[in-house]
Enzyme design. Structure first.
Site, PDB file in Angstrom:
ATOM      1  N   PRO A 176       0.789  -1.226   0.000  1.00 39.52           N
ATOM      2  CA  PRO A 176       0.000   0.000   0.000  1.00 39.52           C
ATOM      3  C   PRO A 176       0.825   1.283   0.000  1.00 39.52           C
ATOM      4  CG  PRO A 176      -0.198  -1.155   2.100  1.00 39.52           C
ATOM      5  CD  PRO A 176       0.473  -2.086   1.151  1.00 39.52           C
ATOM      6  N   ASN A 177       0.343   2.219  -0.805  1.00 36.66           N
ATOM      7  CA  ASN A 177       0.890   3.584  -0.895  1.00 36.66           C
ATOM      8  C   ASN A 177       2.211   3.693  -1.645  1.00 36.66           C
ATOM      9  OD1 ASN A 177      -1.268   4.787   0.733  1.00 36.66           O
ATOM     10  ND2 ASN A 177      -0.351   3.635   2.415  1.00 36.66           N
ATOM     11  N   TYR A 194      10.674   9.165   1.503  1.00 39.16           N
ATOM     12  CA  TYR A 194      10.678   8.190   0.403  1.00 39.16           C
ATOM     13  C   TYR A 194      11.284   8.711  -0.904  1.00 39.16           C
ATOM     14  CZ  TYR A 194       7.675   5.776   3.694  1.00 39.16           C
ATOM     15  OH  TYR A 194       7.194   5.170   4.824  1.00 39.16           O
ATOM     16  N   ALA A 253       3.252  -0.921   4.676  1.00 35.51           N
ATOM     17  CA  ALA A 253       2.722  -0.987   6.047  1.00 35.51           C
ATOM     18  C   ALA A 253       2.388  -2.415   6.477  1.00 35.51           C
ATOM     19  CB  ALA A 253       1.486  -0.102   6.160  1.00 35.51           C
TER      20      ALA A 253
HETATM   21  C1  DQA Z   1       8.289   1.169   3.711  1.00 34.54           C
HETATM   22  C2  DQA Z   1       8.394   1.371   5.225  1.00 34.54           C
HETATM   23  C3  DQA Z   1       7.085   1.050   5.908  1.00 34.54           C
HETATM   24  O1  DQA Z   1       7.189   1.231   7.313  1.00 34.54           O
HETATM   25  C4  DQA Z   1       6.003   1.983   5.402  1.00 34.54           C
HETATM   26  O2  DQA Z   1       4.748   1.639   5.974  1.00 34.54           O
HETATM   27  C5  DQA Z   1       5.916   2.017   3.920  1.00 34.54           C
HETATM   28  C6  DQA Z   1       7.142   1.968   3.132  1.00 34.54           C
HETATM   29  C7  DQA Z   1       9.583   1.587   2.982  1.00 34.54           C
HETATM   30  O3  DQA Z   1       9.696   1.233   1.806  1.00 34.54           O
HETATM   31  O4  DQA Z   1      10.429   2.274   3.543  1.00 34.54           O
HETATM   32  O5  DQA Z   1       4.845   2.190   3.359  1.00 34.54           O
HETATM   33  O6  DQA Z   1       8.083  -0.208   3.455  1.00 34.54           O
END
Ligand code: DQA
Length: 143
Positions: free
Chosen positions: A9-10, A22, A76
Site C-alpha cells: 500500500p501507498n 521516500y 505498512a
Molecule cells: C516502507 C516502510 C514502511 O514502514 C512503510 O509503511 C511504507 C514503506 C519503505 O519502503 O520504507 O509504506 O516499506
C-alpha cells in the site's frame, strides 16, 4: 530467471508521498528502474502493486511454480501481516525484502517485520536502488 516484484500500500504514491522519507522519484520511475534492471541483468521482471493485503497474498500464491524469486516491499503490511508471511513460507520461493527508508531508525512499530521472517535478505534505506540490489542478489544467488 523470472522475478516477481511486489509492492504494498501507498507505494504507488511515490514522489507525492512524504518525499523527505521516500524521495522525489515517482512510482513510474520505479517501474522504469525495474524494467532497466531486468534488461541489464538478463532476467524477466514482472511487477504488481496493491493496496490490498489479500491481493498480495493471491499474487504470492500464484507465483508458485512460475517465479524463481520474489522482491517484496510489503509497505505498512510489513509490520502487521502474518498472512503475507505465511504466503511467502507456503510458496518457499527465495524472497528479498526491500524498504526504501531505513525502517530500523524509525518508529518502534516499524522495527518488526513479519514478511522479513520468510526472506533470505533485507535491504533498507537504499532508496529505489534497493530494488535493483535485491534483483541482483537473487540473480547472483538463485539464478
Ligand atoms: C516502507 C516502510 C514502511 O514502514 C512503510 O509503511 C511504507 C514503506 C519503505 O519502503 O520504507 O509504506 O516499506
Amino acid at each position: 530467471m523470472k522475478i516477481l516484484v511486489l509492492n504494498g500500500p501507498n507505494i504507488n504514491m511515490l514522489g507525492i508521498r512524504e518525499p523527505d522519507i521516500y524521495g522525489k522519484q515517482s512510482f513510474q520511475e520505479l517501474l522504469a528502474i525495474l524494467e532497466e534492471t531486468g534488461k541489464a541483468l538478463g532476467v524477466t521482471v514482472e511487477q504488481f502493486q496493491s493496496n490490498h493485503e489479500g491481493a498480495l497474498v493471491d499474487k504470492i500464491q500464484a507465483a508458485y511454480g512460475c517465479f524463481d524469486g520474489i522482491v517484496i516491499n510489503p509497505a505498512a503490511y510489513t509490520h502487521t501481516s502474518v498472512a503475507i508471511l505465511d504466503a511467502l513460507k507456503a510458496v518457499a520461493i527465495p524472497a528479498v525484502e526491500v524498504h526504501i527508508s531505513q525502517v530500523d531508525a524509525r518508529e518502534p512499530f516499524r522495527q518488526v517485520s513479519y514478511a522479513g521472517m520468510a526472506c533470505v535478505k533485507t535491504i533498507q534505506g537504499q532508496g529505489l536502488d534497493g530494488y535493483r540490489q535485491a534483483i541482483a542478489y537473487l540473480r547472483e544467488n538463485y539464478g
